[in-house]
Design a protein around this motif. Structure first.
Motif, PDB file in Angstrom:
ATOM      1  N   GLN A  37       0.814  -1.204   0.000  1.00  0.00           N
ATOM      2  CA  GLN A  37       0.000   0.000   0.000  1.00  0.00           C
ATOM      3  C   GLN A  37       0.857   1.269   0.000  1.00  0.00           C
ATOM      4  O   GLN A  37       0.366   2.363  -0.299  1.00  0.00           O
ATOM      5  N   GLU A  38       2.132   1.105   0.329  1.00  0.00           N
ATOM      6  CA  GLU A  38       3.052   2.241   0.339  1.00  0.00           C
ATOM      7  C   GLU A  38       3.767   2.433  -0.994  1.00  0.00           C
ATOM      8  O   GLU A  38       4.476   3.425  -1.173  1.00  0.00           O
ATOM      9  N   TYR A  39       3.603   1.507  -1.924  1.00  0.00           N
ATOM     10  CA  TYR A  39       4.318   1.605  -3.194  1.00  0.00           C
ATOM     11  C   TYR A  39       3.846   2.813  -4.006  1.00  0.00           C
ATOM     12  O   TYR A  39       2.645   3.063  -4.139  1.00  0.00           O
ATOM     13  N   ALA A  40       4.797   3.504  -4.567  1.00  0.00           N
ATOM     14  CA  ALA A  40       4.495   4.565  -5.521  1.00  0.00           C
ATOM     15  C   ALA A  40       4.404   3.964  -6.921  1.00  0.00           C
ATOM     16  O   ALA A  40       5.064   2.967  -7.224  1.00  0.00           O
ATOM     17  N   ASP A  41       3.599   4.543  -7.757  1.00  0.00           N
ATOM     18  CA  ASP A  41       3.455   4.060  -9.133  1.00  0.00           C
ATOM     19  C   ASP A  41       4.529   4.720  -9.991  1.00  0.00           C
ATOM     20  O   ASP A  41       4.281   5.712 -10.690  1.00  0.00           O
ATOM     21  N   ILE A  42       5.725   4.174  -9.910  1.00  0.00           N
ATOM     22  CA  ILE A  42       6.883   4.773 -10.580  1.00  0.00           C
ATOM     23  C   ILE A  42       7.586   3.723 -11.428  1.00  0.00           C
ATOM     24  O   ILE A  42       7.537   2.533 -11.127  1.00  0.00           O
ATOM     25  N   PRO A  43       8.280   4.144 -12.485  1.00  0.00           N
ATOM     26  CA  PRO A  43       9.071   3.203 -13.282  1.00  0.00           C
ATOM     27  C   PRO A  43      10.472   3.074 -12.701  1.00  0.00           C
ATOM     28  O   PRO A  43      10.910   3.940 -11.917  1.00  0.00           O
ATOM     29  N   PRO A  44      11.200   2.030 -13.045  1.00  0.00           N
ATOM     30  CA  PRO A  44      12.616   1.974 -12.664  1.00  0.00           C
ATOM     31  C   PRO A  44      13.360   3.145 -13.296  1.00  0.00           C
ATOM     32  O   PRO A  44      13.093   3.509 -14.447  1.00  0.00           O
ATOM     33  N   SER A  45      14.254   3.743 -12.552  1.00  0.00           N
ATOM     34  CA  SER A  45      14.942   4.938 -13.053  1.00  0.00           C
ATOM     35  C   SER A  45      16.452   4.764 -13.170  1.00  0.00           C
ATOM     36  O   SER A  45      17.144   5.712 -13.528  1.00  0.00           O
ATOM     37  N   HIS A  46      16.942   3.562 -12.852  1.00  0.00           N
ATOM     38  CA  HIS A  46      18.374   3.283 -12.930  1.00  0.00           C
ATOM     39  C   HIS A  46      18.571   1.882 -13.510  1.00  0.00           C
ATOM     40  O   HIS A  46      17.652   1.058 -13.514  1.00  0.00           O
ATOM     41  N   LEU A 152       5.996  -7.146 -10.343  1.00  0.00           N
ATOM     42  CA  LEU A 152       7.438  -7.282 -10.124  1.00  0.00           C
ATOM     43  C   LEU A 152       8.156  -5.986 -10.485  1.00  0.00           C
ATOM     44  O   LEU A 152       9.028  -5.521  -9.740  1.00  0.00           O
ATOM     45  N   ARG A 153       7.770  -5.386 -11.591  1.00  0.00           N
ATOM     46  CA  ARG A 153       8.384  -4.121 -12.015  1.00  0.00           C
ATOM     47  C   ARG A 153       8.177  -3.034 -10.955  1.00  0.00           C
ATOM     48  O   ARG A 153       9.101  -2.295 -10.610  1.00  0.00           O
ATOM     49  N   LYS A 154       6.952  -2.942 -10.424  1.00  0.00           N
ATOM     50  CA  LYS A 154       6.666  -1.927  -9.405  1.00  0.00           C
ATOM     51  C   LYS A 154       7.480  -2.178  -8.141  1.00  0.00           C
ATOM     52  O   LYS A 154       8.023  -1.237  -7.550  1.00  0.00           O
ATOM     53  N   ALA A 155       7.564  -3.446  -7.716  1.00  0.00           N
ATOM     54  CA  ALA A 155       8.345  -3.763  -6.525  1.00  0.00           C
ATOM     55  C   ALA A 155       9.811  -3.384  -6.712  1.00  0.00           C
ATOM     56  O   ALA A 155      10.428  -2.754  -5.841  1.00  0.00           O
ATOM     57  N   LEU A 156      10.385  -3.747  -7.852  1.00  0.00           N
ATOM     58  CA  LEU A 156      11.793  -3.447  -8.109  1.00  0.00           C
ATOM     59  C   LEU A 156      12.030  -1.946  -8.241  1.00  0.00           C
ATOM     60  O   LEU A 156      13.047  -1.427  -7.773  1.00  0.00           O
ATOM     61  N   ALA A 157      11.083  -1.246  -8.854  1.00  0.00           N
ATOM     62  CA  ALA A 157      11.221   0.206  -8.999  1.00  0.00           C
ATOM     63  C   ALA A 157      11.214   0.889  -7.639  1.00  0.00           C
ATOM     64  O   ALA A 157      11.992   1.824  -7.386  1.00  0.00           O
ATOM     65  N   ASN A 158      10.355   0.441  -6.740  1.00  0.00           N
ATOM     66  CA  ASN A 158      10.302   1.037  -5.406  1.00  0.00           C
ATOM     67  C   ASN A 158      11.517   0.662  -4.570  1.00  0.00           C
ATOM     68  O   ASN A 158      11.986   1.461  -3.758  1.00  0.00           O
ATOM     69  N   MET A 159      12.036  -0.546  -4.772  1.00  0.00           N
ATOM     70  CA  MET A 159      13.281  -0.927  -4.098  1.00  0.00           C
ATOM     71  C   MET A 159      14.419  -0.036  -4.577  1.00  0.00           C
ATOM     72  O   MET A 159      15.202   0.487  -3.775  1.00  0.00           O
ATOM     73  N   GLN A 160      14.486   0.147  -5.870  1.00  0.00           N
ATOM     74  CA  GLN A 160      15.555   0.956  -6.448  1.00  0.00           C
ATOM     75  C   GLN A 160      15.464   2.410  -5.981  1.00  0.00           C
ATOM     76  O   GLN A 160      16.483   3.069  -5.736  1.00  0.00           O
TER      77      GLN A 160
END
Length: 325
Positions: A37-46, A152-160
């Motif tokens: 619920q805390e994830y932002a809707d962002i793309p990977p940036s790196h 998976l993409r959203k999780a990795l993007a928020n991790m990054q």
């Protein structure tokens, strides 16, 4: 699930506690809703740097070199306990570990010891990529439509985003889905390391004996041709594991040749010239994506080259079998 069954067959220090595993599973399930619920809707940036290779080929040492010396993010042994809540794990580990970096290049069959050292994060990749059975590995491409790639993409993007820099993963499960991950994550580099196949074979045999007290039990990951070798004796299983995984990786690298997203090194080069390897990696990322990854710590001048010089009988037997594949 194969990994649970094999864990029960492990001996001594290699067997994971069932009670501890159950606790961590429940702990992660409880954290998962809070995390997502805390994830932002962002793309990977790196960029993502993925280390791949056969078991016992130097993948852990290569991963350690990258995360120790480059300005990158990675999952350490503490954060890895939060595989269903990885951003929470990253933030928690950052609050607990003051140094943020490990101090020594040590591991035991791919497992590192220091809390700040890199972890393979296998539970995370196994769940997202549905690698809970050898059958699913064999049919990896066929079941890709069952994987939640957007999640998976959203999780990795928020991790990054927590690191605000490129990330390094030793990503063996991901290697079965290289074309798809290249599309999903956009900025990727797959770094493959290869060791002398006879040293690799002897090391896998030694791992089977130590983990299970029985070399007939399978150890580590499988090639797509797993079913063709599983009914053979352990000598042929190990030789087949090496032959088919090597063939698989070489084909994946060949398919990425035009894009430049694959980079290969020998275990010998890793040991003899760590600085040159780092320069090759950072240069490739710069050329592919225009991203500069600073080298923040000087690498060792060299690593000890590990070779099974006394295992001449085992090497000769593996050599004869491999020549017949």
């Amino acid at each position: 699930m194969e990994h649970t069954k094999l864990n029960r067959q492990r001996s001594g220090q290699y067997r994971k506690s069932a009670d501890r595993e159950a606790f961590l599973d429940q702990f992660n399930s409880a954290l998962q809703p809070f995390e997502q619920q805390e994830y932002a809707d962002i793309p990977p940036s790196h960029p993502f740097l993925f280390v791949i290779g056969l078991p016992r080929s130097g993948t852990t040492l290569l991963s350690q070199l990258l995360v120790h010396c480059l300005d990158v993010g990675y999952i350490n042994n503490l954060a890895a306990r939060f595989w269903r809540a990885p951003v929470t794990g990253i933030r928690f580990a950052d609050s607990v570990l003051e140094t943020g970096r490990f101090q020594a290049f040590q591991s035991h069959y791919g497992a590192t010891q220091e809390l700040a050292d890199i972890h393979e994060f296998g539970y995370f990749w196994r769940e997202w990529l549905k690698k809970d059975s050898f059958k699913n590995i064999k049919n990896a491409r066929a079941i890709e439509d069952q994987i939640d790639w957007g999640g998976l993409r959203k999780a990795l993007a928020n991790m990054q985003a927590q690191f605000n820099r490129p990330m390094v993963f030793k990503n063996i499960f991901g290697s079965y889905h290289i074309p798809k991950l290249n599309n999903v994550l956009e900025q990727t580099l797959w770094i493959y390391i290869e060791r002398d196949p006879l040293d690799t074979a002897v090391s896998i045999l030694e791992a089977r004996r130590k983990y299970y007290d029985d070399p007939n039990n399978w150890w580590s990951y499988v090639p797509p041709q797993y079913e063709q070798i599983i009914d053979k004796d352990y000598w042929h299983q190990i030789a087949g594991q090496i032959h088919y995984l090597k063939k698989f990786y070489h084909q994946e690298l060949e398919d990425m040749e035009d894009s430049g997203r694959g980079l290969s090194f020998s275990y010998d080069k890793l040991c003899s010239n760590p600085a040159g390897l780092l320069e090759a990696v950072t240069d490739r990322v710069r050329k592919l994506y225009g991203v500069e990854i600073p080298i923040t710590q000087k690498p060792p001048s060299r690593f000890e080259y590990s070779s099974y010089k006394d295992s001449t009988e085992e090497k000769q037997r593996f050599k004869q079998i491999l020549e017949r594949f």
